[in-house]
Design a protein around this motif. Sequence first.
Motif, PDB file in Angstrom:
ATOM      1  N   HIS A  89       0.829  -1.199   0.000  1.00  0.00           N
ATOM      2  CA  HIS A  89       0.000   0.000   0.000  1.00  0.00           C
ATOM      3  C   HIS A  89       0.867   1.255   0.000  1.00  0.00           C
ATOM      4  O   HIS A  89       0.609   2.218  -0.712  1.00  0.00           O
ATOM      5  N   ILE A  90       1.948   1.218   0.789  1.00  0.00           N
ATOM      6  CA  ILE A  90       2.830   2.385   0.878  1.00  0.00           C
ATOM      7  C   ILE A  90       3.680   2.523  -0.380  1.00  0.00           C
ATOM      8  O   ILE A  90       4.027   3.622  -0.793  1.00  0.00           O
ATOM      9  N   GLY A  95       1.483   4.433  -5.644  1.00  0.00           N
ATOM     10  CA  GLY A  95       0.876   5.753  -5.517  1.00  0.00           C
ATOM     11  C   GLY A  95       0.987   6.515  -6.817  1.00  0.00           C
ATOM     12  O   GLY A  95       1.499   5.995  -7.816  1.00  0.00           O
ATOM     13  N   ILE A 126       6.345   9.721   1.388  1.00  0.00           N
ATOM     14  CA  ILE A 126       6.098   8.431   2.046  1.00  0.00           C
ATOM     15  C   ILE A 126       5.623   8.640   3.485  1.00  0.00           C
ATOM     16  O   ILE A 126       4.604   8.095   3.911  1.00  0.00           O
ATOM     17  N   ARG A 149       1.653   8.739   2.576  1.00  0.00           N
ATOM     18  CA  ARG A 149       1.271   7.334   2.396  1.00  0.00           C
ATOM     19  C   ARG A 149       1.185   6.578   3.712  1.00  0.00           C
ATOM     20  O   ARG A 149       0.270   5.789   3.914  1.00  0.00           O
ATOM     21  N   ARG A 171      -2.045   7.241   5.656  1.00  0.00           N
ATOM     22  CA  ARG A 171      -3.183   6.658   4.951  1.00  0.00           C
ATOM     23  C   ARG A 171      -3.252   5.144   5.175  1.00  0.00           C
ATOM     24  O   ARG A 171      -4.334   4.582   5.385  1.00  0.00           O
ATOM     25  N   ALA A 172      -2.102   4.479   5.156  1.00  0.00           N
ATOM     26  CA  ALA A 172      -2.079   3.037   5.405  1.00  0.00           C
ATOM     27  C   ALA A 172      -2.517   2.736   6.841  1.00  0.00           C
ATOM     28  O   ALA A 172      -3.257   1.780   7.093  1.00  0.00           O
ATOM     29  N   SER A 191      -8.344   9.561   2.016  1.00  0.00           N
ATOM     30  CA  SER A 191      -7.317  10.512   1.604  1.00  0.00           C
ATOM     31  C   SER A 191      -7.477  11.842   2.324  1.00  0.00           C
ATOM     32  O   SER A 191      -8.593  12.264   2.626  1.00  0.00           O
ATOM     33  N   ARG A 211      -6.616   3.610  -5.673  1.00  0.00           N
ATOM     34  CA  ARG A 211      -5.601   4.560  -6.122  1.00  0.00           C
ATOM     35  C   ARG A 211      -4.983   4.182  -7.458  1.00  0.00           C
ATOM     36  O   ARG A 211      -4.515   5.052  -8.175  1.00  0.00           O
ATOM     37  N   GLU A 252      -8.027   9.333  -8.579  1.00  0.00           N
ATOM     38  CA  GLU A 252      -8.327   8.438  -7.465  1.00  0.00           C
ATOM     39  C   GLU A 252      -9.827   8.232  -7.366  1.00  0.00           C
ATOM     40  O   GLU A 252     -10.600   9.159  -7.587  1.00  0.00           O
ATOM     41  N   SER A 300      -2.621  14.316  -7.840  1.00  0.00           N
ATOM     42  CA  SER A 300      -2.413  13.816  -6.479  1.00  0.00           C
ATOM     43  C   SER A 300      -1.391  14.688  -5.758  1.00  0.00           C
ATOM     44  O   SER A 300      -0.418  15.151  -6.354  1.00  0.00           O
ATOM     45  N   GLU A 314       0.816  13.855  -3.920  1.00  0.00           N
ATOM     46  CA  GLU A 314       2.138  13.227  -4.023  1.00  0.00           C
ATOM     47  C   GLU A 314       2.958  13.833  -5.150  1.00  0.00           C
ATOM     48  O   GLU A 314       4.180  13.800  -5.121  1.00  0.00           O
TER      49      GLU A 314
END
Lengths: 341, 350, 330
Positions: free
Chosen positions: A36-37, A40, A66, A70, A73-74, A199, A311, A318, C239, C241
């Motif tokens: 998951h991490i 993206g 990260i 991320r 979110r995880a 998110s 994602r 998304e 995003s 990111e």
Amino acid sequence: MTAHAATHAGPGGRRAAALAGAPLLLGLLVLVFLWHIAVGAKPIPLGTVLAALTAPEPGNFDHVVIRDLRLPRAVYAVAVGASLSVAGALIQGVTRNPLAEPGLLGLMAGASVAVVLWVALQGPGGSAALPLVAALGALGGAALVWGLAGAAPGGVQPLSLILAGAAVTAFLGAIVTLAHLLDEQSFQSLRVWLNGTLSGRSWEVFLWGLPWFAGGLALAFVLARQVTALAMGEEVAAGLGVDVARLKALALAAVVALTAASVALAGPLGFVGLVIPHAARLFVGADYRLIVPVSAVIGAIYLLGVDILARVALAPLEIATGLVTALAGGPVFVWLVRARL
Amino acid sequence: MSAVWRVAALRGAIAFEAPVRPLLVLALLGAAIAATALASLLTGSYGLAWSEVAALLARPEAGSMGSTVVWEFRFPRLLAALLTGAMLALSGAILQGITRNPLADPSLVGVSQGAALAVVALIVLWPGAMPGLRPVAAFGGAMAVAALILSLSRGDAGGATLRFVLMGIGVAAFVSAVTGAMLTYGRLEAAQAALGWLAGSLHAAGWGEVRVLALVLLGLCPALVWAGRPISALRFGPEVATGLGLAVQPARVLLVLLSVALAAAAVSAVGPLGFVGLVAPHVAQRLARSGPGLHLVLSAATGALMVGLADLIGRAAFAPLQIPAGLVTALVGSPLFALLILRSQSRRTL
Amino acid sequence: MRAFLTSLVLAASVAPAVALDCPDGTRTVLHPLIEGGGACVPVGARIAWVEAAAVNAWLLGAPSVTWNIYLDQFRAAYPGAFSEADRAGAVDIGRLPEADFEAIAAAAPDLFVSGDFWPEENARLDRIAPVVVIDYEGQAPGWREIHTVVAAILGKEAAADEQLAAFDARLADLRARLGPDPGSFAIARMMDSGGQIQVFTEMNFGAQQMLAAGFAMHEGVLSPDEAAALNRPYWYALSTERLGDLAADWLVVLPGWDAAVEEALKASPLWQSLPPVAAGRLIAPAGEGQHWIRDNVAFAHLVLDEIYDRILGLAPPPVPNPFGGWLAGN
């Protein structure tokens, strides 16, 4: 109609199998968590991901992505997935209704409406009271659904509960829409949240919910043994020395706490609480001392997986996580009904 | 109570019913509808005295703005409200009759969600499509989703009703999620147009919609006349119905199709109007207990009154802000529904 | 009256090349941006402008008989442009699809000017009065062309040319001060969930002013065609990111839909480590920031003002009147 699959192996055998499977499940959880991490919108090499987790450099943009985007979110996916699954397992066991779930029974709609109205009154930003507000809303939603179902001819039974849940959810949804029409500005910010999403929630909101997540899960683990007895019938449970009324009240408290914290963080994510306990039963049978922890782990894995899908499916766009849980959960629900009825 | 005895009792009830109270209630409902219609024709942001409205109704003036407002805006909108209300109520009454469940509603069997998916898909995926295709798509979508639910819920007779309703919920959730995804990822303007329709508004209803609704309702009239008898038989359960000489399974499928067709036509014209199909039959039932045929008529009148009033309130309450009628019906309908269930329990009449 | 006007309705089938046969008492307006190639506008008509061109009409001295949200947005930036009486005297229709059509009928306009993105609403308006439709979606006109077509409908071409020339003079001064290569830019806005940002392409109104002033669109920003494949040519969602894609020399951040989300993101280490942010080259437009999005010449002046002020650090030369007078709120 009973909530559990027939057990072929004895409880001892199931328990041994579960113990053997535990490292496997936990290993899978760690693996999916890292996956998951690792994925993206921005491609980041696995080496960088691991470096960001183990030895972060403050100025490195990828490391910041990260650790700041991320990783939280995880963590949210794990907390919400585990909580909703355990809430679903408890409510299915206590009501002896295989189709029970916080979303179907009006708890999520109640929590959502409460949060929406609270944000409208308080302005955006929220506060530490958010989970409490959501909990009161969830409790109100549950009371409405049970009241309505109990008053219908035939009393509280799976069909009347679910129909009452649909009616209450539709009513509460209309309130949200009306509020939106009358005050577009305040509700703009809640539009995405109302679809259910992991998110963009700040770490602060997660910390507000943390005591509720932890308390609800702990209570569920404590109650698991008695829920197993109750799932066999109220007389059986009473015969085994279980105080049924007290157990039901405590289980409801746990379900409300778990649902409220989840909704406050991620909005309404439907069907997670329905699907996962059934999957858990396939592995460990009818013993809630196993169903509760296994549901928690599988639920965390499931929501992590769903969120990965949300994602990458339409990348770089998304999809709201709540849409994916409904897309996956609807067919499972249909399958359950066909298999069980 | 043996089945034979119940058949005899049923026949007796049909033969010796003296529907004085139902007919009286029907007359009162008719008067209430007429009053609502009058109020709707007289109310609006365009200032018109009642004498002017009356004159325009008696003799339309080509080219006058007042005439346009009364004949192009208020009148078709009123008729569309009354027709959709009647059709949704009929749909709900039939569905409740065959499932023998007081909580059944057309939206629970996927009609609204199927129509919504089809319309949103049309708007988002094919923006150039003619607006006239929208009702066709909505009708097709509603029928397709209802058919899917029906075919999924086929199986052993025992839990048929329960399965049917639960399938409706599962499939509807799935279909709604697909719609949600399309709304999120389609173009913003298209999504906004779709959202307006999804709120269930009579705001854009014109003579085109009225024509379609009236044709569908007239076309289904023979089927509605036929429906009274199988519904009255099914009320007493499948065994009794079979004893009365009814082919239960085909009758049930035909009745569901009739119910879905009525709701689909209504939803395709004005968007989903929640709770009318659920509540109107209950209100009709409480106003006057009657045989199934008259119950359908009373339900239709109640539904027409409900939506007529809802639209009047929706456009007058916060004018010039327009509250969609679907929202008003949901807000008024659901508490009313809860109240009906709670009250009926004490009297055991439901 | 209505029958008379109906007979004047521009026929949608008339080809642009064909001259309209307009009756007495009307003016023939030919313009490629008008659906059907042209229209017959009654002399002294009471016109209801139901979309953003209402602002252009106001700039040219022609009030609309209906008020809408675009006029409200304009008033937020130019408080002196309208008096309370101007607003109170017009029927407020908000956004046309949600409008109360009886209220529009009550305003008794002789003619509507609308956009091609609302076909159903336009058909309803046509029951009240003839509708002139501007072909926005079909032809994607630039902001100058929109001002020109509005002027043509009003018969005020000379005034429009004068306003555009005054703007060009101001733009030329700015270009001279910025020099040949003032650097690259990107324009973004926080979306309502913190996970994504809205990025505007070179088709955005503010971006067109930046390009005209000599700035280059940052290479990390998608072209309109690429953006159209994701959503629409004007903007796309990115995003958070991928914030690094916006590492231009200058970053314009329009006010977001949710102040809390915006503050949270701006406080994050992610945002702080973005080069233009770290270098203090962040431009936050004033007010609601609508002057970077809605196309009209008065808003274009506000964009120039912000370039003078934030990038050059100079006091901008005065905005020509009447716009300049409106800025002060009187």
